[in-house]
Design a protein around this motif. Structure first.
Motif, mmCIF file in Angstrom:
data_model
loop_
_atom_site.group_PDB
_atom_site.id
_atom_site.type_symbol
_atom_site.label_atom_id
_atom_site.label_comp_id
_atom_site.label_asym_id
_atom_site.label_seq_id
_atom_site.Cartn_x
_atom_site.Cartn_y
_atom_site.Cartn_z
ATOM 1 N N LYS B 2 30.222 20.119 66.455
ATOM 2 C CA LYS B 2 31.316 20.207 67.328
ATOM 3 C C LYS B 2 32.256 21.271 67.108
ATOM 4 O O LYS B 2 32.574 21.447 65.979
ATOM 5 N N PRO B 3 32.582 22.098 67.905
ATOM 6 C CA PRO B 3 33.534 23.156 67.616
ATOM 7 C C PRO B 3 34.885 22.597 67.064
ATOM 8 O O PRO B 3 35.197 21.851 67.450
ATOM 9 N N PRO B 4 35.333 23.696 66.096
ATOM 10 C CA PRO B 4 36.715 23.404 65.685
ATOM 11 C C PRO B 4 37.938 23.568 66.947
ATOM 12 O O PRO B 4 37.334 24.077 67.887
ATOM 13 N N PRO B 5 38.802 23.326 66.654
ATOM 14 C CA PRO B 5 39.899 23.396 67.685
ATOM 15 C C PRO B 5 40.179 24.776 67.929
ATOM 16 O O PRO B 5 40.351 25.618 66.745
ATOM 17 N N PHE B 6 40.546 25.209 69.318
ATOM 18 C CA PHE B 6 41.090 26.692 69.458
ATOM 19 C C PHE B 6 41.743 26.584 70.731
ATOM 20 O O PHE B 6 41.599 25.622 71.556
ATOM 21 N N LEU B 7 42.254 27.608 70.911
ATOM 22 C CA LEU B 7 42.865 27.900 72.373
ATOM 23 C C LEU B 7 41.985 28.623 73.253
ATOM 24 O O LEU B 7 41.246 29.073 72.678
#
Lengths: 167, 282, 795
Positions: B2-7
């Motif tokens: 799963k992608p890491p968090p980002f805006l």
């Protein structure tokens, strides 16, 4: 630059989206990082879209996005704002579509995990772009199946696409 | 995976995108079709703080035939190029079907592929072969970068911080130019183990100008000046093909990975170049 | 076979294309796989895996991960104080890895589970897993089978004397004596490492309800999984329920009860919340069982005409770290059992070693040791023919078993009771030679390519004992059949369905055995609470052994149906037939009694039963094939399977001299699995098996570097797509076994075991002018290109 200052766009962690899924309008707020496949499966409970690799290789998660087959595991849910999506659940309003029926009649599936991806690719592309059995092979080359060796699938598509010329 | 968090943001205009990129600096990264970037996010090989989705910027979706070239906006999808055969851009039309699969081309963009500069990708090789021009948009306006200086190493381009690729200009080639695109991949749709692109001008049954490129053999696609020199003024008979193939094999410095040793890649480049030249021979 | 195994009076479904009952759900996206199950309070796990191939764990720091919002727990082996290591029931002849669900003290492969994060969802769990810090004291890695055989190599397990988990050296004096007096040819063959790669990764969801553990998982055996959990967790078996919902392909890889199944169960029990694990594909590449990775050394005494008089063989299997349950050494034993092929080779002594290396544990995969044997032997025969100067087809003909040779006991102990070895071979030769002529005519003038045809002929043990793998379970299967008062039938069996069509064959046989419409048969599989104890899916056993149990149970029910009907109709049982759910006297459809009327009498209006008859219309039966052996004799011989299918393969290929690429132009297979239940399903098994065999022969390769770091990501793991798979021509032979129910033999493996050999032989044929050495798979383009001299020689 002489143009007026650009509209300020604020990056956000939660993204509001409006999307049509299987002819139903959906409004949602999704985490920025949520994959489209997870949005369909977890939030909309459309678990017919299967996740096989999460890197855009196996094709199990293929859906129809604005008329094109795309891999929902390598799209963000946020990217589909304003789009229209069909998943395997939307292929037939009741019973099976002719394509689905052809898969059943020709033993075009075994474990069934890859099957929705094949169906969504085939239901989305124009058969005329993929003539003959070689064309069918090309059309489904972005979908991997580990059970059938593709024999039943090719026969199913020949049936659904009215191709008896070879095979 | 799963992608890491980002805006995330989705600007509607180039200026808006550039403003966000400027504000967030190294943290920000543009997202075009995402067919390379999202897998990297899923593998957590990329960790942008801010993703700037340029997919909704209509000015990046232009595709125009101009007097002597085609202007192709950065987010024009590969599928769109595949559907419209672009007159005078034969090499591009030949190369696009080799990119991934239909599902990838539906989302993958011309500009995204070129900016990503994957050593095994097709479009950088095409751009280099036909001397395409990459046009960067920055806060100070636009800047043209020639293909020979655009690719700066594996997965590296020469866009400056805060710039995005706005569009690519592919020159329309004269009708005397014959093109061929050959790649060898383990399976159809896989990244190439090695490939060659050829644009060869034939005048009076001899080669008057040759642009030959090999790709998927090293950091970036490379022109093959030795092989080019070997065929200019020649009629491309069997002996010419052998000479060109040997020259190409000798002048490249291929890398090593699980799909092929340097020696093997030299052999493939030689074989593919022969076949490409056979195809364009008068 | 005994009369116990019969279909009813008028079988109408067996042998026909009965469409599969799950297909409507699967085709419309309604089939729920484990990853589709969801509970409101469900939590998910992510696994922290070893990044080094061999090392001591110096420290694990979890505090930062545990502090992430949404994280429920972070655990390591130290937390599993009440958990037992996986048992080893084969300690009499193997070393014991002492596998624990999470790494204790040491890691032995990249991917080994070290810690587990339980969080509100997988995104958070992955965020936290990245924050778990593990310090390793790295140790030198053992990364190849040759290194592992070296007595000086670093040991993976300090309590073993070397890295050999298994080392069996049966008496080979007879073979040695023959070798001593004859011309001897020696060759070494290797099959690379590849694996099942099902489209659905592994997954499980554990939930505690009313104090019992319920585990939905992708395992191939509900009951073996339940028993194993009861050993490891440990807890009372009655308190565990294992359910296997739709499964996206197993192929043997899902035979093992993996650490994540144990840990998810433990976490659910500890935290009182449903816990789900869905393996991602990157994990699958390093943490789900790998397979093959064998070396086979053959020494053979050769007659003047090339015939093999005796063989002495050494099989070595690279087990990876061997930390898997059931253990993974059995493919090597299976290779040994197939080394003679379907040839009259009177003497064959095979020694077997299985060694531990710092790679992902090997495990089960379709073919299970047989592709390795077939590749080695069939390549060897072509090499003998070339060496001696005889025709490779005639050489096979001179050794192949003929029908008058049957029954035949191979030198390895397999009882071949039936088969079409010579006939199937001649059929593919006829078709293969014709296809080769066509290919040669079409491509013969092409200076940039060569064409060739290659053959492989084989037998394959199917429906085997489980004992070879587990040294615990044996070989039975079970079935319960109950007729409900309305005449509907409920069949519950220990077999399971990963997509093979198990559910459909169970319904098919039950309907025919009972004489009822198939629509009235409900099939219940793979729920340990509602099915009798069975061994599930492995070794192409389910139709043969599961079918046997079913026919026994159905026979009991059918007899009682007839007794009740005879009473109702005032007729003699022997005169009655059952068809379409009605019982009547043969030849006169009226009067008849319906199954509903009979069942109503059996379970409701029991006062109307014949005097003295017990109520009820149900039966549970178990079938254990009599001739199946579980333990080898002192010379290593064993009849480990209840039946033996056979096949002959032909591959016609075109080799690109420039790139080394092999294109399969034609693939022809003649197959004999005895009695066929459902022809399209049999064909589907064969096509799919060939695709996996082609993958292993040409494309799929799990590589490691010298440090034990995996080099093959999913994008480099080249499963054939529709463009790589040729059209397949299948010819069916039907030689029913006299020793199995209905004469059935398993069909699951026959496609998989032959392609490496047939394609290898075709390559040798195509490139004969270059005298290539073709003794390893995969035959990747780079490998093939290296067999071809550079320009000038080639064109």
């Amino acid at each position: 630059m002489s143009a007026p200052a650009a509209r300020r766009v604020e990056p956000v962690a939660e993204v509001p989206i409006s999307v049509t899924v299987n002819a139903r309008a959906v409004e949602a707020v999704v985490p920025a990082r949520q994959l489209l496949a997870d949005f369909l499966r977890d939030d909309l409970r459309l678990t017919g879209t299967h996740v096989g690799c999460e890197q855009g290789i196996c094709g199990a998660c293929t859906i129809n996005l604005d008329g094109e087959p795309v891999r929902s595991c390598i799209m963000l849910a946020a990217q589909v704002d304003g789009s229209s999506i069909t998943t395997v659940e939307g292929l037939a309003s009741e019973g099976l579509s002719p394509l689905q029926q052809a898969f059943k009649d020709n033993h075009g599936l075994q474990c069934g995990f890859c099957t929705p991806g094949f169906l969504m690719t085939l239901a989305t592309v124009d058969p005329d772009e993929y003539p003959g059995t070689d064309g069918i092979r090309e059309a489904i080359s972005g979908n991997l199946c580990r059970c059938t060796g593709y024999g039943g699938i090719l026969q199913a598509v020949r049936t659904a696409w009215n191709r008896v010329e070879d095979g | 995976m799963k992608p890491p968090p980002f805006l995330y943001c989705r600007p509607r205009a180039v200026d808006e995108a550039l403003a966000v990129l400027a504000e967030h600096g190294d943290e920000a990264r543009p997202l075009a079709g995402g067919q390379s970037l999202v897998p990297m996010l899923n593998h957590r090989l990329a960790r942008p703080g801010v993703l700037v989705d340029i997919g909704a910027i209509t000015e990046l979706q232009r595709m125009e035939r101009r007097a002597s070239d085609w202007l192709i906006g950065a987010t024009v999808t590969q599928r769109r190029v595949e559907r419209h055969s672009l007159e005078g851009c034969e090499l591009l039309s030949l190369a696009v079907p080799f990119i991934g699969h239909r599902q990838i081309r539906a989302r993958g963009t011309v500009g995204g592929s070129i900016a990503h500069a994957d050593p095994a990708a097709e479009l950088p090789a095409v751009a280099l072969t036909v001397d395409a021009t990459m046009v960067a948009a920055g806060r100070d306006g636009q800047r043209a970068i020639g293909a020979s200086s655009f690719f700066a190493g594996p997965y590296m381009n020469s866009l400056a911080d805060g710039e995005i690729l706005s569009h690519v200009i592919f020159p329309v080639l004269p009708s005397t130019t014959r093109c061929s695109f050959k790649e060898f991949a383990r399976r159809k749709g896989d990244f190439a183990v090695a490939g060659v692109a050829a644009a060869v001008d034939i005048t009076d049954r001899v080669v008057s100008k040759a642009r030959l490129t090999a790709f998927a053999i090293g950091s970036n696609p490379v022109r093959l000046p030795g092989a080019e020199g070997a065929i200019v003024g020649r009629s491309l008979d069997a002996a010419d093909l052998d000479t060109a193939a040997e020259a190409a094999a000798a002048e490249i410095e291929p890398w090593d990975d699980i799909h092929g040793s340097p020696r093997y890649r030299r052999q493939i480049v030689a074989a593919l170049l022969q076949r490409a030249l056979q195809e364009v021979a008068p | 076979m005994a009369d116990a195994f019969v279909l009813g009076s008028r079988p109408v479904y067996t042998g026909t294309h009965v469409t599969r009952r799950q297909d409507d759900a699967l085709l419309s996206g309604r089939g729920a796989y484990v990853a589709d199950l969801r509970r409101d309070d469900m939590a998910e796990i992510a696994v922290v895996r070893s990044t080094v191939a061999h090392g001591r764990i110096a420290a694990i720091r979890t505090a930062e991960a545990a502090a992430v919002a949404g994280v429920i727990a972070v655990i390591t082996a130290a937390d599993l104080t009440d958990v037992s290591p996986y048992p080893n029931f084969a300690s009499a002849y193997t070393q014991t890895p002492g596998t624990f669900p999470l790494a204790q003290d040491k890691v032995r492969y990249v991917g080994s589970p070290v810690a587990v994060v339980l969080a509100e969802n997988r995104y958070i769990a992955e965020d936290a897993a990245e924050l778990v810090e593990v310090d390793y004291e790295e140790l030198p890695a053992v990364t190849s089978l040759e290194d592992a055989l070296d007595p000086d190599s670093p040991r993976l397990f300090e309590h073993w004397p070397n890295n050999r988990l298994l080392d069996l050296q049966p008496d080979d004096s007879e073979a040695a004596a023959i070798l001593a007096g004859n011309r001897v040819l020696r060759r070494r063959y290797k099959m690379g490492r590849h694996t099942a790669m099902p489209m659905e990764t592994r997954a499980c969801m554990a939930e505690v309800r009313d104090g019992r553990l319920h585990l939905w998982c992708t395992n191939q055996h509900a009951h073996i999984a339940r028993t194993t959990l009861s050993y490891v967790l440990p807890m009372a078996e009655r308190d565990i329920r294992v359910v296997i919902p739709y499964v996206g392909g197993g192929f043997g890889l899902k035979q093992h009860l993996y650490p994540e199944d144990v840990v998810a169960s433990w976490l659910a029990l500890r935290h009182g919340r449903p816990v789900r694990f869905v393996e991602d594909r990157a994990e699958h590449m390093i943490a789900a069982a790998h397979a093959r990775d064998h070396m086979v050394d053959i020494e053979a005494a050769i007659a003047d005409d090339g015939r093999i008089l005796a063989m002495r063989v050494q099989v070595v299997q690279d087990l990876g770290s061997a930390e898997i349950f059931p253990g993974a050494w059995c493919p090597a034993l299976t290779t040994a059992a197939h080394m003679t092929g379907p040839y009259d080779i009177g003497h064959c002594a095979v020694s077997v070693a299985a060694v531990a290396t710092n790679k992902t544990p090997g495990g089960s995969y379709r073919g299970f040791g047989v592709p390795e044997a077939v590749f080695a032997l069939e390549r060897f025969i072509d090499e003998i023919a070339a060496e001696v100067g005889v025709d490779r087809l005639d050489l096979r003909r001179s050794m192949l078993l003929q029908s008058e040779d049957l029954p035949y006991k191979t030198a390895s102990g397999a009882l071949l009771d039936s088969g079409s070895f010579a006939e199937s071979f001649e059929k593919v030769v006829e078709l293969g030679e014709a296809a080769h002529r066509r290919a040669a005519a079409q491509h013969g003038t092409d200076q940039q390519s060569r064409v060739g045809v290659g053959y492989a002929v084989l037998f394959e043990g199917v429906s085997p004992t489980h004992h070879g793998a587990s040294a615990h379970w044996a070989g039975h299967e079970s079935c319960s059949i109950e007729v409900l008062p309305d005449g509907g039938v409920r069949v519950a069996s220990g077999v399971t369905d990963q997509g093979q069509g198990t559910t459909t064959f169970v319904a098919t046989l039950a309907a025919d055995a009972l004489g009822v419409p198939i629509e009235t048969v409900e099939v219940e599989l793979a729920d340990s609470d509602s099915t009798p104890y069975g061994l599930g899916a492995f070794g192409s056993r389910q139709a043969v052994i599961g079918g046997g149990a079913l026919l026994l149970a159905a026979g009991e029910v059918r007899d009682k149906v007839k007794r009740i009907a005879a009473h109702m109709l005032e007729a003699t049982e022997d005169d009655l037939v059952i068809e379409a759910g009605r019982v009547h006297v043969a030849g006169s459809p009226e009067p008849a009694v319906t199954m509903a009327a009979i069942a109503t009498r059996a379970v409701i209006r029991t006062m109307d039963l014949p005097p003295g008859m017990a109520p009820g219309l149900e039966a549970t039966a178990r079938y254990e094939p009599e001739l199946m052996e579980h333990v080898p004799d002192e010379r290593g011989r064993i009849n480990a399977s209840a039946s033996y299918a056979n096949a002959a393969h032909a591959a016609v290929i075109r080799v690109d001299l420039g790139t080394g690429e092999i294109e399969i132009l034609d693939y022809i297979l003649a197959h004999d699995c005895g009695r066929v239940i459902n022809p399209p399903i049999v064909d589907g098994q064969i096509w799919g098996g060939i695709a996996q065999g082609v993958g292993g022969a040409l494309y799929e390769d799990l590589r490691f570097n010298d440090l034990g770091q995996p080099q093959t990501a999913f994008m480099d793991y080249l499963m054939p797509s529709a463009l790589e798979m040729p059209e397949v021509v299948i010819k069916h032979f039907e030689s029913p076994s006299p020793n199995t129910p209905l004469g059935m033999k398993g069909v699951g493996e026959g496609g998989t075991v032959g392609p490496a050999a047939a394609i290898g032989n075709a390559l040798a044929h195509a490139l004969a002018e270059f005298n290539p050495q073709i003794r390893e798979t995969p035959l990747s383009p780079a490998v093939v290109r290296a067999m071809i001299p550079d320009r000038g020689a080639a064109t």
